[in-house]
Design an enzyme around this catalytic site. Structure first.
Site, PDB file in Angstrom:
ATOM      1  N   MET A  38       0.837  -1.184   0.000  1.00  0.00           N
ATOM      2  CA  MET A  38       0.000   0.000   0.000  1.00  0.00           C
ATOM      3  C   MET A  38       0.877   1.241   0.000  1.00  0.00           C
ATOM      4  SD  MET A  38      -2.830  -1.455  -0.083  1.00  0.00           S
ATOM      5  CE  MET A  38      -3.548  -3.033   0.318  1.00  0.00           C
ATOM      6  N   CYS A  39       0.323   2.312  -0.514  1.00  0.00           N
ATOM      7  CA  CYS A  39       1.124   3.514  -0.698  1.00  0.00           C
ATOM      8  C   CYS A  39       0.251   4.744  -0.520  1.00  0.00           C
ATOM      9  CB  CYS A  39       1.759   3.512  -2.088  1.00  0.00           C
ATOM     10  SG  CYS A  39       2.702   2.002  -2.471  1.00  0.00           S
ATOM     11  N   GLY A  40       0.857   5.904  -0.749  1.00  0.00           N
ATOM     12  CA  GLY A  40       0.125   7.159  -0.736  1.00  0.00           C
ATOM     13  C   GLY A  40       0.338   7.895  -2.032  1.00  0.00           C
TER      14      GLY A  40
ATOM     15  N   ARG B 186       2.067   6.258   5.046  1.00  0.00           N
ATOM     16  CA  ARG B 186       1.545   5.326   4.046  1.00  0.00           C
ATOM     17  C   ARG B 186       2.664   4.724   3.195  1.00  0.00           C
ATOM     18  NH1 ARG B 186      -4.007   5.551   3.510  1.00  0.00           N
ATOM     19  NH2 ARG B 186      -3.757   4.107   1.767  1.00  0.00           N
TER      20      ARG B 186
ATOM     21  N   ASN C 126      -1.883   2.992  -5.686  1.00  0.00           N
ATOM     22  CA  ASN C 126      -1.913   2.610  -4.278  1.00  0.00           C
ATOM     23  C   ASN C 126      -2.696   1.314  -4.165  1.00  0.00           C
ATOM     24  OD1 ASN C 126      -2.236   2.585  -1.380  1.00  0.00           O
ATOM     25  ND2 ASN C 126      -4.223   3.568  -1.681  1.00  0.00           N
TER      26      ASN C 126
END
Length: 713
Positions: free
Chosen positions: A1-3, A41, A88
């Site tokens: 997961m990311c931002g 994140r 994301n």
């Protein structure tokens, strides 16, 4: 997961002159600042890309899960340099997709990241066709420089967030996308309260947020932005569906049980793939226990690995000491039965008081319970133990009918798809049980302390028949604090004539409303509404993405695998809620509670993977305790947050009920309803202070039509 953080210069709103965006370096600075606000994140890397003219800027902070090398960093770019993307989330089955694209379409990949298959699928199939191939949880923005358009989208259930807003006026219109609203602060956004959304509970029902002009892209939709004029269009690419209630089921029970079992095992197997260790959240319920049980089987019989971790399975659980709501003991017994490790997160009053404000800052919404604070604390435990990924049980109740309030709607009509059921044949017994369900729900709701002002609903209201008389709109509003009497007089005067349940009904897509009225059984109507509102806008936020990503944890919910859900949705209602008399002819017909087994077919599909105690256990919802002593850490925290000055600075809350709650919500005779009211208001205070939100005024809502979620965006 990311931002992700995205900035797009749009055409002017009332001028023929094309606006000139700030310089490229200034835009990069804004993106950099915005990404710093969501560094939790993606702590592993940060990337920024801006067009030469500054019209489009893409920012990304990465939590590396698949392909830990720098090749997986983002933004991503196509080989010809014409398509750019920030993504994301997690795409499952990406190895199969990769092989197919390489062999059949000669696509050349630059990394082994699952995110790159999104760019490849878009290159091969275009939009929206590429979305049909995505299996997982995601939010993403693609800039197709060749065609001059932006594609933004979100997964089918809203597991991963994507917000958007337009800032500036006249010659400075800028479209922003982000995975968390706080990101916008780094881009010059000045937040204002959306008082109508707060009062109508729009933030929990449709695509609104608590902030004026900020929307979330609804699950299952994609947005297209034409450049440079900036025209925005929204399209549906997937929605839940159910069989016609008159269609008689021809499959055997055994076939359907096996179908659920096979698809759930497949969903879990796919979610064990990662280049980092994978753990499991384990409570005392059937959902997480079943996930742990299936993982144990895969590890022992198929030598499956938990991401990069081999051997022992590690579970994480929460404990509320000395509380009747605590489930740790039963979770520990389940772990022992399975032979897996369990790590405990102890959550006491002092810890809840310490972490409350931070949890609300991450959630960005109000809540009426301290459960999100507990979940935020729990998510710190796997990270400290060296895990980046956990499997979690969200989504099961919404598709297998696990909530106690669904029995009301299930018993509204016979299940014509399952003629053999006693309740289909005996309508008198059906009606008796429906009345018992109504009375039971009233007692259960009162026990939760969520009672408030009664809704004005009668059969003359158009919405009552539009949703087949189901009770779900009532439940959603009561579970989100909509009826708490804390509003400023001007808010009550302006909107007190509304029947808030019409907000729920209007949030349903027109095509779904037609099926609700003419095709779906009331239980499926109930589950659909829950999935579209409570699940995506509240549970997957305050008990999902935001509380997990606060500690850089990627949570994977196998029960929200859309292949599994599509199968479950087509099952007869009577196999989700099973009448006990159909199983045992000696059942006492005079019981005062409806004799229904929730999630029956899931229990049968998972029976061999879980202890008998779990198989037979009724659902206990995850809720934090609401009884706390006077002058304890929580009471002192609320007194510090909810001062008269802080309440008046909100502009839409009346001080008197808050003052009363501070006096009567604690101690042995503390009022649960007042405690929940206090939690809700304290959330607004935290957001007001952390985001720097401008005080709401009556004047700014003088000419405010009711919100229509289906108006042209």
């Amino acid at each position: 997961m990311c931002g992700i953080s995205v900035r797009i210069s749009l055409g002017p709103s009332n001028s023929s002159d094309v606006p000139k965006p700030p310089g490229v370096e200034a835009i990069k600075g804004q993106l950099d600042k915005s990404l710093d606000l969501i560094a939790h994140r993606g702590p592993d890397s940060k990337g920024i890309w801006v067009t030469d003219d500054g019209s489009v800027g893409l920012g990304h902070c990465r939590l590396s899960i698949e392909d830990l090398s720098d090749a997986g960093n983002q933004p991503l770019h196509s080989e010809d340099g014409g398509v750019h993307a920030v993504i994301n989330g997690e795409i499952y089955d990406h190895e199969r997709i990769r092989n197919e694209l390489e062999q059949n379409h000669r696509y050349h990949f630059q990394s082994h990241s699952d995110s790159e298959v999104v760019l490849a699928l878009y290159a091969v199939y275009g939009a929206p066709a590429f979305l049909d191939h995505l299996r997982g949880e995601f939010s993403l923005v693609i800039y197709d420089q060749r065609q001059g358009r932006i594609i933004a989208t979100r997964d089918r259930f809203g597991i991963k967030p994507l917000f958007w807003t337009i800032i500036g006026e006249n010659n400075e219109r800028v479209l922003l996308f982000a995975t968390e609203m706080k990101t916008f602060l780094g881009m010059g956004w000045k937040p204002k309260w959306d008082v109508q959304s707060a009062f109508q509970t729009g933030w929990n029902i449709d695509d609104r947020s608590l902030f004026k002009g900020v929307k979330n892209l609804m699950p299952g939709y994609w947005m297209e932005v034409a450049l440079p004029e900036g025209q925005l269009r929204r399209h549906l690419y997937w929605d839940s569906d159910y069989n016609d209630k008159r269609q008689v089921e021809t499959r055997t029970v055994e076939e359907m049980i096996e179908g659920v079992r096979e698809k759930l095992i497949e969903a879990i197997r796919l979610r064990l793939q990662a280049d980092v260790p994978v753990g499991i959240y384990l409570s005392g319920g059937i959902d997480s226990s079943l996930i742990a049980g299936i993982v144990a089987k895969l590890v022992r019989e198929e030598n499956a690995t938990l991401g990069s971790k081999k051997g022992q399975i590690t579970c994480f659980s929460i404990e509320f000491p000395n509380s009747p709501l605590d489930e740790f003991d039963i979770a520990k017994r389940t772990a022992d039965w399975l032979g897996v490790d369990i790590v405990k997160c102890k959550v006491d009053e002092a810890a809840l008081a310490e972490h409350f404000e931070n949890s609300i800052y991450h959630c960005e919404y109000q809540t009426f319970d301290l459960g999100p604070t507990g979940k935020t604390m729990l998510s710190s435990i796997p990270r400290d133990a060296g895990f980046k990924v956990v499997l979690t049980g969200e989504g099961s109740d919404e598709h297998f009918a696990g909530y106690h309030f669904t029995s009301w709607d299930f018993l509204l009509e016979p299940d014509l798809s399952w003629p053999a059921s006693t309740l289909t044949q005996d309508t008198k017994r059906l009606n008796q049980m429906q009345q018992a369900a109504v009375e039971l729900l009233g007692r259960q709701t009162a026990a939760l302390g969520v009672k408030g002002e009664k809704f004005r609903w009668n059969e003359a209201c158009w919405g009552y028949h539009q949703v087949n008389r189901v009770n779900m709109p009532n439940t959603i509003l009561s579970m989100s604090g909509a009826t708490f009497p804390m509003w400023a007089p001007w808010v009550v005067e302006k909107w007190s004539g509304l029947d808030l349940r019409e907000t729920v009904i209007r949030a349903m897509p027109p095509a779904a409303r037609e099926k609700i009225l003419n095709q779906w059984h009331p239980l499926h109507t109930s589950l659909y509404i829950t999935t579209k509102t409570l699940l995506s806008n509240q549970l997957l936020v305050s008990l999902g993405d935001r509380t997990e990503m606060a500690h850089s944890i990627e949570a994977r919910p196998p029960f929200l695998d859309h292949n599994l859900v599509e199968y479950v949705n087509r099952l007869p209602p009577s196999l989700k809620l099973r009448y006990t008399s159909d199983l045992d002819s000696n059942t006492d017909q005079q019981e005062q509670e409806p004799q229904l087994i929730e999630k029956w077919i899931l229990r049968e599909a998972g029976k061999s993977f879980i202890p008998e105690e779990i198989y037979n256990r009724k659902k206990q919802p995850y809720l934090a305790p609401v009884k706390w002593p006077q002058n304890g850490p929580l009471h002192q925290m609320f007194q510090r947050l909810c001062t008269k000055e802080a309440i008046e600075n909100l502009g839409f809350v009346d001080w008197a009920p808050v003052e009363r709650a501070l006096q009567h919500a604690f101690g042995p005779k503390g009022d649960q309803g007042l405690f929940r009211l206090l939690v809700c208001v304290a959330c607004w205070v935290v957001l007001s202070q952390r985001f720097g939100v401008e005080k709401a005024t009556e004047a700014e809502w003088a000419d405010s039509p009711l919100y229509d979620p289906w108006c042209d965006i």
